[in-house]
Design an enzyme around this catalytic site. Sequence first.
Site, PDB file in Angstrom:
ATOM      1  N   ARG A   1      34.030  44.375  55.089  1.00 54.35           N
ATOM      2  CA  ARG A   1      33.016  43.569  54.022  1.00 54.35           C
ATOM      3  C   ARG A   1      33.711  42.699  53.221  1.00 54.35           C
ATOM      4  NH1 ARG A   1      31.652  42.944  49.110  1.00 54.35           N
ATOM      5  NH2 ARG A   1      32.265  45.045  48.419  1.00 54.35           N
TER       6      ARG A   1
ATOM      7  N   HIS B   1      42.620  45.363  42.485  1.00 55.10           N
ATOM      8  CA  HIS B   1      43.323  44.212  43.160  1.00 55.10           C
ATOM      9  C   HIS B   1      44.723  44.068  42.739  1.00 55.10           C
ATOM     10  CE1 HIS B   1      39.853  41.616  44.873  1.00 55.10           C
ATOM     11  NE2 HIS B   1      39.491  42.883  44.591  1.00 55.10           N
TER      12      HIS B   1
ATOM     13  N   CYS C   1      40.712  37.330  45.494  1.00 53.02           N
ATOM     14  CA  CYS C   1      39.666  37.039  44.105  1.00 53.02           C
ATOM     15  C   CYS C   1      39.906  35.438  44.006  1.00 53.02           C
ATOM     16  CB  CYS C   1      40.166  37.674  42.955  1.00 53.02           C
ATOM     17  SG  CYS C   1      39.210  37.454  41.608  1.00 53.02           S
TER      18      CYS C   1
ATOM     19  N   ASN D   1      42.901  42.523  47.658  1.00 55.89           N
ATOM     20  CA  ASN D   1      42.627  44.281  47.515  1.00 55.89           C
ATOM     21  C   ASN D   1      43.874  44.775  47.760  1.00 55.89           C
ATOM     22  OD1 ASN D   1      39.736  44.303  47.204  1.00 55.89           O
ATOM     23  ND2 ASN D   1      39.482  43.239  49.075  1.00 55.89           N
TER      24      ASN D   1
END
Length: 314
Positions: free
Chosen positions: A20, A215, A246, A255
Amino acid sequence: MRVPLSGLPGRVTIYEVGPRDGLQNEKAVVPVDVKAEFVTRLAGAGLRTIETTSFVHPEWVPQLADAEDLLDVLPRSPDLRYPVLVPNERGLDRALANGVTEIAVFGSATESFARRNLNRTVDESLAMFAPVIERAHAEGLWVRAYISMVCGDPWEGDVPIEQVVSVASRMMDLGCSQLSLGDTIGVGTPGHVTALIEALGAAGIGTERLAVHFHDTYGQALANTLAALRAGVTVVDASAGGLGGCPYAESATGNLPTEDLVWMLRGLGIETGVDLDELVATSLWMARRLGRPSPSRVVQALAPEVSGGARGLD
């Protein structure tokens, strides 16, 4: 070598977000059959909680427009959890129609990100979540809350801990079972993470209800994870192969890679139930389909060994 440290949990639950949170950041749309194979391989590697997709409007996130089709073909098992992200009541309708039993809502600790991500103020977003969570509970669903920008915001700068605690408390008061703390731009450091978790505990949100989502923009994700584990957190979000990123931080590396997390936890003697070689093989398989190498250090280090020994890479 496995060398435990005192004060750490004996087992950690990895909340896998690659299908996701990872794939939604891809420029190209990944075919459903590839997504399904990805989830299947992750489950085969021992991951038991895999956030698979999001019921958002297709115009917002075209990469996840195939949510229904994906859920239709995923393997089902009593020990596999497939949470999905639900932004509003329409998304909840779709989730319920597809037999989803676990959902997540995604909020922000700052006004700037709430407006950019949800096109609402913090207050308006909480008002939007309230009926979603109420209906989800009435249907017997488990509900997670994400709160982003907990350590810093690209428009507002430092985010005061008391501000995060205030928004987090309001989200949890809506009835969420778990709160995932998101350092969305990766600026947090271990002292900050520890202070935030302690402040949440003082406000009545204990570590048994917390997860962390770091992150690695500034290389702090594993250090921050270790700080969270020392504080009592036992649920850690991660993305296989480091998928995801990001868009708001220059040179953001995305991530925390699940492989890097598993390597650290294994060295600490902490159980996860994950087969690292199978996980690395899965990330190598996905990297080839995306046409680029994985940013995970552990994937890079183990790639020759796994490529030579693991089955089913193609």
